[in-house]
Design an enzyme around this catalytic site. Sequence first.
Site, PDB file in Angstrom:
ATOM      1  N   ASP A 306      -0.139   6.315  -0.622  1.00  0.00           N
ATOM      2  CA  ASP A 306       0.121   4.917  -0.281  1.00  0.00           C
ATOM      3  C   ASP A 306       1.048   4.238  -1.296  1.00  0.00           C
ATOM      4  O   ASP A 306       1.274   4.754  -2.391  1.00  0.00           O
ATOM      5  CB  ASP A 306      -1.226   4.178  -0.228  1.00  0.00           C
ATOM      6  CG  ASP A 306      -1.112   2.777   0.394  1.00  0.00           C
ATOM      7  OD1 ASP A 306      -0.101   2.504   1.067  1.00  0.00           O
ATOM      8  OD2 ASP A 306      -2.049   1.969   0.199  1.00  0.00           O
ATOM      9  N   GLU A 309       6.741   2.865  -1.489  1.00  0.00           N
ATOM     10  CA  GLU A 309       8.104   2.374  -1.153  1.00  0.00           C
ATOM     11  C   GLU A 309       8.977   2.326  -2.400  1.00  0.00           C
ATOM     12  O   GLU A 309      10.171   2.563  -2.253  1.00  0.00           O
ATOM     13  CB  GLU A 309       8.015   0.990  -0.493  1.00  0.00           C
ATOM     14  CG  GLU A 309       7.356   1.015   0.881  1.00  0.00           C
ATOM     15  CD  GLU A 309       5.848   1.294   0.832  1.00  0.00           C
ATOM     16  OE1 GLU A 309       5.223   0.922  -0.180  1.00  0.00           O
ATOM     17  OE2 GLU A 309       5.314   1.900   1.766  1.00  0.00           O
ATOM     18  N   ASP A 419       0.695  -1.004   7.728  1.00  0.00           N
ATOM     19  CA  ASP A 419      -0.225  -2.126   7.948  1.00  0.00           C
ATOM     20  C   ASP A 419       0.107  -2.952   9.179  1.00  0.00           C
ATOM     21  O   ASP A 419       0.580  -4.087   9.073  1.00  0.00           O
ATOM     22  CB  ASP A 419      -0.224  -3.039   6.719  1.00  0.00           C
ATOM     23  CG  ASP A 419      -0.732  -2.318   5.485  1.00  0.00           C
ATOM     24  OD1 ASP A 419      -1.300  -1.219   5.627  1.00  0.00           O
ATOM     25  OD2 ASP A 419      -0.549  -2.853   4.382  1.00  0.00           O
TER      26      ASP A 419
HETATM   27  O1  MIG Z   1      -2.241  -3.260   1.244  1.00  0.00           O
HETATM   28  O2  MIG Z   1      -5.425   0.668  -0.288  1.00  0.00           O
HETATM   29  O3  MIG Z   1      -1.246   0.480   3.928  1.00  0.00           O
HETATM   30  O4  MIG Z   1      -3.805   1.335   4.608  1.00  0.00           O
HETATM   31  O5  MIG Z   1      -5.956   0.294   3.200  1.00  0.00           O
HETATM   32  C1  MIG Z   1      -2.997  -2.784   0.225  1.00  0.00           C
HETATM   33  C2  MIG Z   1      -5.543  -0.511   0.427  1.00  0.00           C
HETATM   34  C3  MIG Z   1      -2.847  -1.339  -0.146  1.00  0.00           C
HETATM   35  C4  MIG Z   1      -2.073  -0.498   1.928  1.00  0.00           C
HETATM   36  C5  MIG Z   1      -2.270   0.542   2.980  1.00  0.00           C
HETATM   37  C6  MIG Z   1      -3.623   0.372   3.634  1.00  0.00           C
HETATM   38  C7  MIG Z   1      -4.705   0.471   2.583  1.00  0.00           C
HETATM   39  C8  MIG Z   1      -4.465  -0.592   1.516  1.00  0.00           C
HETATM   40  N1  MIG Z   1      -3.138  -0.426   0.933  1.00  0.00           N
END
Ligand code: MIG
Length: 706
Positions: A306, A309, A419
């Site tokens: 995650d 980017e 998201d």
């Molecule tokens: O937005 O780890 O896209 O799936 O639950 C906060 C917390 C960071 C973004 C991810 C999302 C995940 C969340 N993360």
Amino acid sequence: MKIRKFSFGKIVDCNSVIKNIKAEDGKIPYFHNDNSKLIFKLEKEDLVYGLGENIRGINKRGWVFESYCTDDPNHSQDKRSLYGAHNFLIIHGVDRSFGVLIDTPSKVKFDVGYSKNEELYIEVKGNNYDLYIIDGDNLNDISREFRALIGESYVPPKWAFGYQQSRWSYKDEEEVRTLGDKFREKNIPIDSIYLDIDYMERFKNFTVNREAFPNFEDMVSDMKKDGIRLIPIIDAGVKIEEGYDIYEEGVEKGYYCKDKDGKPFVAAVWPGRVHFPDFLNSEARLWFGKKYKWLVDKGIDGFWNDMNEPAIFYSEEGLKKAYEKVEESKNKNLDIYSFFALKDAFTGLSNSQADYNSFYHNMDGNIIKHNDVHNLFGHNMTRSAAEGLESIDSNKRFLLFSRASSIGMHRYGGIWTGDNTSLWEHLEMNVKMMPNLNMCGYLYTGADTGGFGGNCTEDLMKRWFQFSIFTPLFRNHSAMGTRKQEPFAFGEETEGTLKKLIEFRYGFIPYLYSEYMKAAINNDLMFKPLSFEYMDETSRGIEDQILLGDSLMLAPIIKQNAKGRYVYLPEDMLMAKVKSLDEINYEVMTKGHYYIQADIDEFIFFIRKDKMLVLGDSAKNVESIKNEELNLIAFLEDRANYILYDDDGMSKEYMKGAYNNINIEIKNEDGDINVNCKVEGQTDVKKLNITIISKNKDNIKKSYEF
Ligand code: MIG
């Protein structure tokens, strides 16, 4: 020559293509070019496909897009970028079609008839890129050529085709175990549960919060014995904390991205201050990748990467400037301009260009500013994981998918589409995105079913399930603070419906997996726009019906309170109206336009002419599916052929030919129906129960034993 390459400047190898094609001098076909600007004259009938993960339709005409990996949770139609940078287009004209890849690490603008209706205008920031033009005999051919250029798609373990449950966050051991038990008690099939950031100790990668998860290892192994795998998240930032080994080791070895003074760059994300591993540096990449072993040794078989980017909440520098703005504004009479300037000093803190311009990569000796290679970061984080996992067990398929990506990352893992929100528009976007993601190599993909942000309603959940049961990644995920959306979160009636849908999914896995694997091996698409197979004008314009694999056309219902939907059949088809895996009603329909009723607990899909569908049984998880007996439904006119693929589902032996194909052929020879099956390799299938449905004839049932 089907693929032609032209080079302009070029600073780095983006790791997108696997073929070495010699760049040509001279005139670029199709485009008029003026350095970094490419212009193509669009005809009225031209369709423009591609750009992978993006907002709006399958046909990208009428908007302007920017390839720039962006953490933006508002996937509204006025946006230009999402998490991926997928610079591939197919222009589909009436008498000529071709593909274009802009191979570059930097921002690209794709103005697809936005500024000028009849012009496709592409502008590459920095003017460093390779341009590939891909010709082919038809759309499938162009797409296949392109996929061969960028290499074979990632293949997950077969269990990753099961139902997956997620939420930010299931916060402790008890909650995770209870959740798993609940699925088992209620006999709702499931293969995995996700661990979001709270399983970590203060959001540090490769740590476990022992207060919340004192017996992490036992939990992982107990649940795995019960057929439920736990999938932890890994984030791109490494927390700065004295005594945290990964932080310290990375600093000591110089593995983090650097600021202009050569010090590790400080950004802030979930854990507060972090450093970013320099995934573009091969040594640092392998170093980080090998850290996954810590969790693999605890029994973990899959990961999601995650915030790569990379997302930046704020930087020290940015925050300093914002505070200065506060000081400067204190006790002043703020008017419209000065008030908004003050506000923007904070709202503009995240993911700012200033921050992306203030750190550097060491690409194996070549020092490059982050913003010039921004789109390669997430790609290389997931490559890091894949290379690390490969070094841990080279023959094992791990589940791995990422949020950010660029062309080429599809060889290492899948992506989820980030998201989204619990909105009907986002279900629609999910449907439309699938073919374009496939064109860019991403086969293992799907959206947060039910929506990540916002509150999901029961009807949206049902309709979303009715689509996600067809996508390889079928994961229900939602954000902290939103309404719960596990299958049993809404009450009994909805639970019953969602359970049936999950059961249908398990019965559908023989077909789904077969189509996935053939698409990966042959560089084909799983999800296609109708125009890839049907040439008529109506088919070219349809965006809410898509083809799935060799045999099916999907027509999901994506509008609230709809009691059915309009469907266009480009040829005679066999409609399947489904209430559950055991309650499917088939009806032959002649080509044309229809309004088809399907109430909230029903969904429809179609079997194309002279094609067939294979269905198995449901089971508590993928590994307990027994495929000894399969049901085959054929819509037969003359002759139907299907290759049912299967393999061990866990190793990479399929790459060496260790798989089995059942070649099924059904022929109608003047009323005599003949079934022929040829098996390549060893199959577990012992019997096929065949139903042959034809127009104006009684159904014929046959069985075939192996
Ligand atoms: O937005 O780890 O896209 O799936 O639950 C906060 C917390 C960071 C973004 C991810 C999302 C995940 C969340 N993360």
